[in-house]
Motif scaffolding. Structure first.
Motif, PDB file in Angstrom:
ATOM      1  N   ASN A   1       0.782  -1.286   0.087  1.00 15.06           N
ATOM      2  CA  ASN A   1      -0.070   0.040  -0.010  1.00 15.06           C
ATOM      3  C   ASN A   1       0.820   1.189   0.056  1.00 15.06           C
ATOM      4  OD1 ASN A   1       0.522  -0.656   2.695  1.00 15.06           O
ATOM      5  ND2 ASN A   1      -0.828   0.573   3.522  1.00 15.06           N
ATOM      6  N   TYR A   2       2.126   1.060   0.877  1.00 15.49           N
ATOM      7  CA  TYR A   2       2.806   2.582   0.748  1.00 15.49           C
ATOM      8  C   TYR A   2       3.572   2.645  -0.593  1.00 15.49           C
ATOM      9  CZ  TYR A   2       1.763   3.152   5.609  1.00 15.49           C
ATOM     10  OH  TYR A   2       1.132   3.495   6.752  1.00 15.49           O
ATOM     11  N   SER A   3       4.021   1.558  -1.084  1.00 20.82           N
ATOM     12  CA  SER A   3       4.708   1.288  -2.328  1.00 20.82           C
ATOM     13  C   SER A   3       3.924   2.027  -3.425  1.00 20.82           C
ATOM     14  CB  SER A   3       5.029   0.018  -3.008  1.00 20.82           C
ATOM     15  OG  SER A   3       5.804  -0.603  -2.047  1.00 20.82           O
ATOM     16  N   GLU A   4       2.553   1.558  -3.467  1.00 20.60           N
ATOM     17  CA  GLU A   4       1.710   2.273  -4.273  1.00 20.60           C
ATOM     18  C   GLU A   4       1.356   3.667  -4.432  1.00 20.60           C
ATOM     19  OE1 GLU A   4      -3.081   1.555  -5.992  1.00 20.60           O
ATOM     20  OE2 GLU A   4      -2.274   0.276  -4.352  1.00 20.60           O
ATOM     21  N   ILE A   5       1.122   4.003  -3.118  1.00 19.11           N
ATOM     22  CA  ILE A   5       1.072   5.699  -2.610  1.00 19.11           C
ATOM     23  C   ILE A   5       2.241   6.334  -3.088  1.00 19.11           C
ATOM     24  CG2 ILE A   5       0.874   7.177  -0.566  1.00 19.11           C
ATOM     25  CD1 ILE A   5      -0.451   5.329   0.803  1.00 19.11           C
ATOM     26  N   PHE A   6       3.601   5.917  -2.723  1.00 24.29           N
ATOM     27  CA  PHE A   6       4.501   6.788  -3.266  1.00 24.29           C
ATOM     28  C   PHE A   6       5.017   6.827  -4.687  1.00 24.29           C
ATOM     29  CE2 PHE A   6       5.849   6.685   1.259  1.00 24.29           C
ATOM     30  CZ  PHE A   6       6.040   7.904   1.693  1.00 24.29           C
ATOM     31  N   SER A   7       4.822   5.580  -5.104  1.00 20.79           N
ATOM     32  CA  SER A   7       4.635   5.453  -6.708  1.00 20.79           C
ATOM     33  C   SER A   7       3.752   6.070  -7.637  1.00 20.79           C
ATOM     34  CB  SER A   7       4.614   3.949  -7.176  1.00 20.79           C
ATOM     35  OG  SER A   7       5.804   3.247  -6.581  1.00 20.79           O
ATOM     36  N   ARG A   8       2.530   6.081  -7.094  1.00 19.53           N
ATOM     37  CA  ARG A   8       1.293   6.984  -7.763  1.00 19.53           C
ATOM     38  C   ARG A   8       1.730   8.453  -7.536  1.00 19.53           C
ATOM     39  NH1 ARG A   8      -2.971   6.706  -4.592  1.00 19.53           N
ATOM     40  NH2 ARG A   8      -3.032   4.401  -4.803  1.00 19.53           N
ATOM     41  N   GLU A   9       2.196   8.866  -6.596  1.00 16.99           N
ATOM     42  CA  GLU A   9       2.633  10.188  -6.427  1.00 16.99           C
ATOM     43  C   GLU A   9       3.919  10.742  -7.351  1.00 16.99           C
ATOM     44  OE1 GLU A   9       2.565  14.116  -4.032  1.00 16.99           O
ATOM     45  OE2 GLU A   9       1.289  12.189  -3.836  1.00 16.99           O
ATOM     46  N   LEU A  10       4.728   9.814  -7.387  1.00 13.56           N
ATOM     47  CA  LEU A  10       5.931  10.000  -8.347  1.00 13.56           C
ATOM     48  C   LEU A  10       5.298  10.010  -9.769  1.00 13.56           C
ATOM     49  CD1 LEU A  10       8.898  10.673  -8.115  1.00 13.56           C
ATOM     50  CD2 LEU A  10       9.378   8.218  -8.141  1.00 13.56           C
ATOM     51  N   ALA A  11       4.532   8.961 -10.110  1.00 12.34           N
ATOM     52  CA  ALA A  11       4.226   8.968 -11.705  1.00 12.34           C
ATOM     53  C   ALA A  11       3.375  10.073 -12.173  1.00 12.34           C
ATOM     54  CB  ALA A  11       3.104   7.635 -11.643  1.00 12.34           C
ATOM     55  N   GLU A  12       2.439  10.641 -11.106  1.00 14.02           N
ATOM     56  CA  GLU A  12       1.669  11.745 -11.267  1.00 14.02           C
ATOM     57  C   GLU A  12       2.541  13.091 -11.521  1.00 14.02           C
ATOM     58  OE1 GLU A  12      -1.619  13.084 -11.173  1.00 14.02           O
ATOM     59  OE2 GLU A  12      -1.800  10.672 -11.340  1.00 14.02           O
ATOM     60  N   LYS A  13       3.804  13.109 -10.977  1.00 17.40           N
ATOM     61  CA  LYS A  13       4.587  14.347 -11.362  1.00 17.40           C
ATOM     62  C   LYS A  13       5.037  14.285 -13.121  1.00 17.40           C
ATOM     63  CE  LYS A  13       6.533  14.758  -6.827  1.00 17.40           C
ATOM     64  NZ  LYS A  13       5.632  16.326  -6.523  1.00 17.40           N
ATOM     65  N   PHE A  14       4.994  13.076 -13.581  1.00 17.38           N
ATOM     66  CA  PHE A  14       5.323  12.984 -14.740  1.00 17.38           C
ATOM     67  C   PHE A  14       4.050  12.723 -15.772  1.00 17.38           C
ATOM     68  CE2 PHE A  14       9.302  12.268 -12.604  1.00 17.38           C
ATOM     69  CZ  PHE A  14      10.181  12.854 -13.429  1.00 17.38           C
ATOM     70  N   LYS A  15       3.033  13.090 -15.279  1.00 17.67           N
ATOM     71  CA  LYS A  15       1.742  12.880 -16.016  1.00 17.67           C
ATOM     72  C   LYS A  15       1.823  14.051 -17.314  1.00 17.67           C
ATOM     73  CE  LYS A  15      -3.189  12.888 -15.286  1.00 17.67           C
ATOM     74  NZ  LYS A  15      -4.213  13.158 -14.306  1.00 17.67           N
ATOM     75  N   GLY A  16       1.463  13.579 -18.367  1.00 17.54           N
ATOM     76  CA  GLY A  16       1.566  14.591 -19.622  1.00 17.54           C
ATOM     77  C   GLY A  16       2.994  14.212 -20.531  1.00 17.54           C
ATOM     78  N   TYR A  17       3.690  13.439 -19.837  1.00 13.18           N
ATOM     79  CA  TYR A  17       5.175  12.846 -20.549  1.00 13.18           C
ATOM     80  C   TYR A  17       4.646  11.722 -21.237  1.00 13.18           C
ATOM     81  CZ  TYR A  17       8.077  16.091 -17.729  1.00 13.18           C
ATOM     82  OH  TYR A  17       8.484  17.259 -17.444  1.00 13.18           O
ATOM     83  N   ARG A  18       5.038  11.552 -22.616  1.00 10.25           N
ATOM     84  CA  ARG A  18       5.057  10.213 -23.073  1.00 10.25           C
ATOM     85  C   ARG A  18       6.136   9.399 -22.743  1.00 10.25           C
ATOM     86  NH1 ARG A  18       6.651   7.386 -27.504  1.00 10.25           N
ATOM     87  NH2 ARG A  18       7.677   9.329 -28.543  1.00 10.25           N
ATOM     88  N   ILE A  19       5.679   8.498 -21.950  1.00 15.78           N
ATOM     89  CA  ILE A  19       6.802   7.411 -21.418  1.00 15.78           C
ATOM     90  C   ILE A  19       6.619   5.873 -21.816  1.00 15.78           C
ATOM     91  CG2 ILE A  19       7.649   6.557 -19.224  1.00 15.78           C
ATOM     92  CD1 ILE A  19       6.751   8.904 -17.704  1.00 15.78           C
ATOM     93  N   ASP A  20       7.785   5.456 -22.302  1.00 20.47           N
ATOM     94  CA  ASP A  20       7.624   4.149 -22.914  1.00 20.47           C
ATOM     95  C   ASP A  20       8.042   2.665 -21.989  1.00 20.47           C
ATOM     96  OD1 ASP A  20       6.733   4.854 -25.538  1.00 20.47           O
ATOM     97  OD2 ASP A  20       8.749   5.460 -25.817  1.00 20.47           O
ATOM     98  N   VAL A  21       9.049   3.504 -20.936  1.00 21.97           N
ATOM     99  CA  VAL A  21       9.822   2.434 -19.990  1.00 21.97           C
ATOM    100  C   VAL A  21      10.105   3.096 -18.825  1.00 21.97           C
ATOM    101  CG1 VAL A  21      11.716   1.075 -19.732  1.00 21.97           C
ATOM    102  CG2 VAL A  21      10.546   1.244 -22.019  1.00 21.97           C
ATOM    103  N   VAL A  22      10.179   2.479 -17.789  1.00 24.21           N
ATOM    104  CA  VAL A  22      10.497   3.134 -16.447  1.00 24.21           C
ATOM    105  C   VAL A  22      11.625   2.304 -16.018  1.00 24.21           C
ATOM    106  CG1 VAL A  22       9.983   3.918 -14.060  1.00 24.21           C
ATOM    107  CG2 VAL A  22       8.426   3.973 -15.950  1.00 24.21           C
ATOM    108  N   ILE A  23      12.986   2.912 -15.549  1.00 29.04           N
ATOM    109  CA  ILE A  23      14.109   1.948 -15.239  1.00 29.04           C
ATOM    110  C   ILE A  23      14.601   2.575 -13.913  1.00 29.04           C
ATOM    111  CG2 ILE A  23      15.772   3.285 -16.634  1.00 29.04           C
ATOM    112  CD1 ILE A  23      17.326   0.824 -17.088  1.00 29.04           C
TER     113      ILE A  23
END
Length: 190
Positions: free
Chosen positions: A43-65
């Motif tokens: 649940n915390y992994s999801e919370i922090f990851s969602r928060e980080l993903a939101e910061k890159f909303k609008g970017y076209r991303i193919d891969v996360v590394i």
């Protein structure tokens, strides 16, 4: 997410440790952030990851590394939030490489993530790797930026929280001078 909320979660999960630590950057500090403790709770992994993903909303991303070890789960979960592939880079003969059949195709747009950034060394290595394979790094994301604003990756750099935590070169470390035993909690050179 507000800084106070992040710190509240960190305290609850015992992410912030005090002592005398050798960081993977080679620097010394009286504070070590063990973000792996976040990732033991989905649940915390999801919370922090969602928060980080939101910061890159609008970017076209193919891969996360992310670099192994700290970036593995974060890369996976951020990629899951975005709906793209997740990879991790790992050291082989002290050089970041893609192994295990992972590939980055020429022109793929790549987001690099890491749990904690201090000097940005591992992230810079992953950026170089991605570019050497023909990928385009579109940004860097981290849970904790403890760089004190001293890093420029040449792409947008986003964090969930910025923390000012002193680091020292070995020769200047007051903890060494006090004779406090040094602990190496990180994963570099495992």
């Amino acid at each position: 997410m507000e800084k106070e909320k992040v710190l509240e979660i960190f305290e609850k999960l015992e992410v912030i440790n005090k002592g005398h630590f050798l960081l993977s950057s080679g620097k010394h500090s009286d504070t070590y952030l063990q973000c792996a403790k976040i990732f033991q709770y989905p649940n915390y992994s999801e919370i922090f990851s969602r928060e980080l993903a939101e910061k890159f909303k609008g970017y076209r991303i193919d891969v996360v590394i992310g670099p192994a070890i700290g970036g593995i789960i974060l890369a996976y979960e951020v990629a899951r939030q975005i709906g793209v592939r997740a990879l991790f880079a790992e050291r082989e003969d002290n050089v970041m490489k893609l192994r295990r059949g992972f590939e980055i195709s020429k022109g793929e747009r790549v987001l690099v993530v890491e749990d904690v950034v201090t000097t940005g060394g591992s992230v810079k290595e992953v950026i170089e790797l991605v570019r050497s394979l023909g990928g385009e790094v579109i940004g860097v994301g981290t849970i904790v930026d403890r760089s004190d604003g001293k890093i420029d990756f040449g792409v947008p750099f986003e964090s969930i929280v910025k923390l000012q935590i002193k680091t020292y070169e070995k020769e200047e470390c007051p903890l060494c001078k006090e004779g406090i035993p040094l602990v190496k909690p990180g994963s570099r050179k495992l």
